[in-house]
Design a protein around this motif. Structure first.
Motif, PDB file in Angstrom:
ATOM      1  N   ALA A 175      12.191 -82.848   0.164  1.00  0.00           N
ATOM      2  CA  ALA A 175      12.322 -81.867   1.239  1.00  0.00           C
ATOM      3  C   ALA A 175      12.205 -80.446   0.703  1.00  0.00           C
ATOM      4  O   ALA A 175      11.677 -79.554   1.383  1.00  0.00           O
ATOM      5  N   GLU A 176      12.685 -80.197  -0.515  1.00  0.00           N
ATOM      6  CA  GLU A 176      12.620 -78.860  -1.104  1.00  0.00           C
ATOM      7  C   GLU A 176      11.365 -78.647  -1.938  1.00  0.00           C
ATOM      8  O   GLU A 176      10.884 -77.526  -2.070  1.00  0.00           O
ATOM      9  N   ASN A 177      10.845 -79.733  -2.509  1.00  0.00           N
ATOM     10  CA  ASN A 177       9.622 -79.623  -3.313  1.00  0.00           C
ATOM     11  C   ASN A 177       8.683 -80.749  -2.893  1.00  0.00           C
ATOM     12  O   ASN A 177       8.679 -81.822  -3.482  1.00  0.00           O
ATOM     13  N   PRO A 178       7.900 -80.547  -1.842  1.00  0.00           N
ATOM     14  CA  PRO A 178       7.078 -81.612  -1.259  1.00  0.00           C
ATOM     15  C   PRO A 178       5.864 -81.975  -2.119  1.00  0.00           C
ATOM     16  O   PRO A 178       4.742 -81.538  -1.869  1.00  0.00           O
ATOM     17  N   VAL A 179       6.111 -82.805  -3.123  1.00  0.00           N
ATOM     18  CA  VAL A 179       5.054 -83.275  -4.014  1.00  0.00           C
ATOM     19  C   VAL A 179       4.844 -84.777  -3.767  1.00  0.00           C
ATOM     20  O   VAL A 179       5.653 -85.423  -3.102  1.00  0.00           O
ATOM     21  N   PRO A 180       3.762 -85.352  -4.275  1.00  0.00           N
ATOM     22  CA  PRO A 180       3.546 -86.799  -4.116  1.00  0.00           C
ATOM     23  C   PRO A 180       4.699 -87.615  -4.688  1.00  0.00           C
ATOM     24  O   PRO A 180       5.232 -87.309  -5.749  1.00  0.00           O
ATOM     25  N   ARG A 222      -2.446 -95.708  -7.680  1.00  0.00           N
ATOM     26  CA  ARG A 222      -3.546 -94.935  -8.256  1.00  0.00           C
ATOM     27  C   ARG A 222      -3.040 -93.973  -9.327  1.00  0.00           C
ATOM     28  O   ARG A 222      -3.636 -93.845 -10.400  1.00  0.00           O
ATOM     29  N   LEU A 223      -1.916 -93.289  -9.061  1.00  0.00           N
ATOM     30  CA  LEU A 223      -1.354 -92.369 -10.045  1.00  0.00           C
ATOM     31  C   LEU A 223      -0.647 -93.156 -11.142  1.00  0.00           C
ATOM     32  O   LEU A 223       0.163 -94.042 -10.857  1.00  0.00           O
ATOM     33  N   LYS A 224      -0.938 -92.870 -12.397  1.00  0.00           N
ATOM     34  CA  LYS A 224      -0.409 -93.660 -13.512  1.00  0.00           C
ATOM     35  C   LYS A 224       0.685 -92.950 -14.296  1.00  0.00           C
ATOM     36  O   LYS A 224       1.255 -93.531 -15.222  1.00  0.00           O
ATOM     37  N   GLN A 225       0.965 -91.688 -13.966  1.00  0.00           N
ATOM     38  CA  GLN A 225       2.034 -90.971 -14.661  1.00  0.00           C
ATOM     39  C   GLN A 225       2.879 -90.204 -13.638  1.00  0.00           C
ATOM     40  O   GLN A 225       2.347 -89.677 -12.659  1.00  0.00           O
ATOM     41  N   PHE A 226       4.186 -90.154 -13.909  1.00  0.00           N
ATOM     42  CA  PHE A 226       5.127 -89.438 -13.048  1.00  0.00           C
ATOM     43  C   PHE A 226       6.026 -88.591 -13.943  1.00  0.00           C
ATOM     44  O   PHE A 226       6.680 -89.126 -14.841  1.00  0.00           O
TER      45      PHE A 226
END
Length: 379
Positions: free
Chosen positions: A261-266, A299-303
């Protein structure tokens, strides 16, 4: 010798008497039990305090280690108080009502320090967060029934202890609990052995019979402390920059929703059950092939930010997930500090334990919630 103070009812005449032992309590273990090492025998005795002596009845024994139940006190600790629940002495649900809250918190902090003795603690030490109230906080309870008897199941005696005046519940549940004792009509449909769960959800009391725990959906049992927990995790997450969030054992997103909610990232949420949401992936994280299947579907391989909030058994595959997904910051929330410490010690990458919080989610019991923050420099 001081006159002994009797703390249990006498056995019925003619019944077999268990073996009686003397004890001298040295310390309190992680399960809230007093530990005695007397006459070459180690004894674990609940509802005792350091420095106390007396006698106890042995319930289980293996070689020179016994689990016993308090019978009488000779020397009484200055830290002992009168429990404010009449069921305390015989109920297995609470463990510390015989002492004040500050002493209870000290026992818990000592237990957490012991769990992390093989890890380097943060320079600031353990951040201890006490509960706003010690009683009347629990919004969910699971009870067992045996025919017409309903209450807490004592694992040592395999007996159901009735608790009509339980003081740990929120008032809404206390009223429903009393109703079950006053009106036994439920025994017509529920005979033999089983369990029921009473919980406060959606502004109403709910009852489920003989269904899995948290049948209506998992929620933390202490809403006030959960609010503190969620805010603490959000602060720890937003303290560093991140572009992608992985929420493992996410449920409905209790931890990650405020962050997004504060940092709308994937974001990707993963759990066996949760909510219908575009971010959510249904998966049993304890399956041997969970990580490969996750990578196939993702699809995204790193977090760079990873949140972990597993059940009590922890997350044995944590190292594999961390090595593959390479988070910069890992925030691990746990209700079992022993599995938390074991999972952290399994990590092979270079990291620093930058923050450790003890939040007293379950006052009056030996349980508590722990938040560990790990920062990785390389994997």
């Amino acid at each position: 010798m001081a006159k002994r103070r009797r703390l249990r009812e006498q056995k019925k005449a003619g019944s077999t008497q268990p073996r009686t032992i003397d004890f001298q309590i040295e310390n309190i273990d992680s399960l809230g039990q007093g530990v005695s090492k007397l006459n070459e025998e180690i004894s674990f005795i609940a509802k005792t305090l350091p420095g106390e002596t007396g006698s106890a009845q042995v319930l289980k024994q293996k070689r020179k280690v016994s689990i016993a139940r308090l019978d009488a006190l000779e020397r009484i600790s200055d830290q002992r108080i009168e429990p404010d629940c009449r069921h305390f002495q015989h109920c297995p649900g609470c463990h510390f009502l015989h002492t004040d809250y500050s002493t209870e918190l000290a026992f818990k902090k000592s237990a957490l320090q012991d769990c992390f003795k093989n890890l380097e603690l943060p320079a600031a030490g353990i951040d201890l967060v006490q509960a706003p109230q010690r009683q009347h906080y629990r919004n969910r309870i699971q009870l067992h029934y045996r025919h017409k008897y309903l209450g807490m199941l004592d694992g040592l005696t395999d007996q159901v202890n009735e608790i009509p005046d339980c003081q740990i519940l929120v008032p809404q549940l206390q009223a429903q609990l009393k109703a079950l004792y006053e009106d036994k009509s439920w025994t017509k449909e529920h005979s033999g052995n089983g369990h029921c769960e009473i919980y406060w959800q959606d502004e109403r009391v709910n009852i489920s019979w003989d269904k899995p725990y948290a049948d209506g959906g998992f929620t933390q049992v202490n809403q006030a402390v959960n609010t503190i927990l969620v805010d603490r995790v959000k602060q720890l997450a937003l303290a560093v920059p991140f572009e992608h969030v992985l929420d493992v054992f996410s449920g409905s997103g209790n931890l990650s929703n405020p962050i997004i909610a504060e940092n709308p990232v994937p974001r990707r949420m993963v759990d066996l059950s949760g909510v219908s949401h575009a971010d959510f992936m249904t998966m049993n994280l304890y399956d041997d092939d969970a990580l490969p299947r996750f990578l196939q579907r993702q699809r995204l391989k790193q977090f760079d930010l990873m949140l972990v909030d597993p059940p009590r058994k922890g997350f044995p595959s944590l190292n594999s997930w961390v090595r593959k997904l390479k988070p910069k910051r890992l925030i691990y929330v746990s209700c079992n500090p022993e599995t938390l410490a074991a999972d952290i010690q399994s990590l092979t990458g270079k990291f620093a334990l930058s923050h450790l919080s003890l939040l007293d989610m379950f006052p009056s019991t030996f349980h508590y919630e722990t938040v560990a923050t790990l920062d990785f420099t390389r994997h």
